[in-house]
Scaffold this motif. Structure first.
Motif, PDB file in Angstrom:
ATOM      1  N   ALA A 116       0.847  -1.199   0.000  1.00  0.00           N
ATOM      2  CA  ALA A 116       0.000   0.000   0.000  1.00  0.00           C
ATOM      3  C   ALA A 116       0.880   1.246   0.000  1.00  0.00           C
ATOM      4  O   ALA A 116       0.589   2.230  -0.685  1.00  0.00           O
ATOM      5  N   GLU A 172       2.322   1.663  -3.468  1.00  0.00           N
ATOM      6  CA  GLU A 172       1.286   2.064  -4.416  1.00  0.00           C
ATOM      7  C   GLU A 172       0.983   3.555  -4.327  1.00  0.00           C
ATOM      8  O   GLU A 172       0.714   4.220  -5.331  1.00  0.00           O
ATOM      9  N   GLN A 173       1.065   4.062  -3.119  1.00  0.00           N
ATOM     10  CA  GLN A 173       0.805   5.475  -2.893  1.00  0.00           C
ATOM     11  C   GLN A 173       1.802   6.362  -3.670  1.00  0.00           C
ATOM     12  O   GLN A 173       1.454   7.413  -4.170  1.00  0.00           O
TER      13      GLN A 173
END
Ligand code: SF4
Lengths: 103, 166
Positions: free
Chosen positions: A65, A68-69
């Motif tokens: 995550a 991905e940010q």
């Protein structure tokens, strides 16, 4: 009358480097990730790294995550430099790394 | 996995590559590290997933990134190297050019193949892939572009023609 305080000479660029956060998201099997890590080591950069392929469970979900940010395609290596601004370098790009790390 | 195994895989891939008109990166240490990555992934997942990509560990989901991956040839075409820079163009193999970083192609839309075809499916597969013929040895293949070298007789790409009825 303005009071003056003695201020030692502070090398601001060094102070900024101390506050800076550098993080490398890598795969333990990847050649470009290895090159990136060697580059950071060779230039004495203070950084954290994670081998996302070696993580499991929640750690892996959390790390992905995070990647991905900064890099929606979730490719490796991803280097994130935070020094007030956030700079993201995707892939092994030596000149870009030099630029954002002030080398 | 030992360095001997990495070396053995390197020798095998190198001779297979050369036998099929492909070239491995001339930086042998870099390639040996990639061999170690492929062998690690084989142990981990049961197949040689691309060392520079995060595999799911489920074969059906990783099919496109089992080495050599689906993206190798388009990346060789466009950048002169596959994503990991294991396979490179002849120029790079000969040291006439440096490897450049290759952006991730996986998950991007493939370039549309050829022109919109009004003609019936002649010289195309049913899925619309053009068929190419090596004018030297007659080898046929269906892919967006002909290979850089004919895998059978090793002549260059420009010796291919579109295969169609006259
Ligand atoms: S990018 Fe290169 S090394 Fe990675 S799977 Fe594709 S062909 Fe193999």
């Amino acid at each position: 009358m303005a009071r003056s305080f003695p201020v030692g000479r502070v090398d601001l660029s060094k102070e900024v480097v101390k506050l800076r956060k550098v993080k490398l998201y890598a795969l333990s099997t990847c050649g470009w990730c290895r090159k990136t890590k060697r580059f950071l080591d060779a230039n004495n950069v203070d950084y954290e790294y994670e081998y996302v392929d070696l993580l499991t469970g929640n750690d892996k979900v959390r790390a992905l995550a995070e990647v991905e940010q900064y890099n929606p395609r979730k490719s490796f290596p991803t280097v994130v430099v935070q020094n007030g601004d956030t700079h993201v370098v995707i892939g092994y790009k030596e000149s870009r790394l030099r630029e954002v790390l002030g080398l | 996995m030992t360095s001997d195994e990495a070396r053995a895989l390197y020798e095998r891939l190198k001779s297979e590559a050369e036998g099929a008109g492909y070239f491995l990166n001339p930086d042998v240490d870099f390639v040996l590290d990639l061999m170690a990555g492929l062998l690690t992934n084989e142990e981990r997942y049961g197949y040689q997933a691309c060392p520079c990509r995060l595999a799911e560990g489920v074969r059906e989901k990783d099919l496109d990134i089992i080495c050599p991956c689906d993206y190798r040839d388009p990346d060789l075409d466009e950048y002169g190297a596959c994503y990991c820079a294991l396979y490179v163009s002849e120029e790079i193999a000969l040291g006439q050019k440096e490897v450049e970083p290759v952006p991730e192609r996986r998950g991007t839309e493939p370039e549309p193949v050829g022109e919109e075809q009004e003609e019936p499916l002649v010289g195309f597969t049913r899925s619309g892939m053009p068929v190419w013929r090596c004018k030297v040895c007659g080898y046929l293949c269906a892919r967006p572009q002909p290979p850089l070298k004919c895998p059978i007789c090793k002549v260059d790409r420009d010796r291919f023609e579109r295969f169609a009825w006259p």
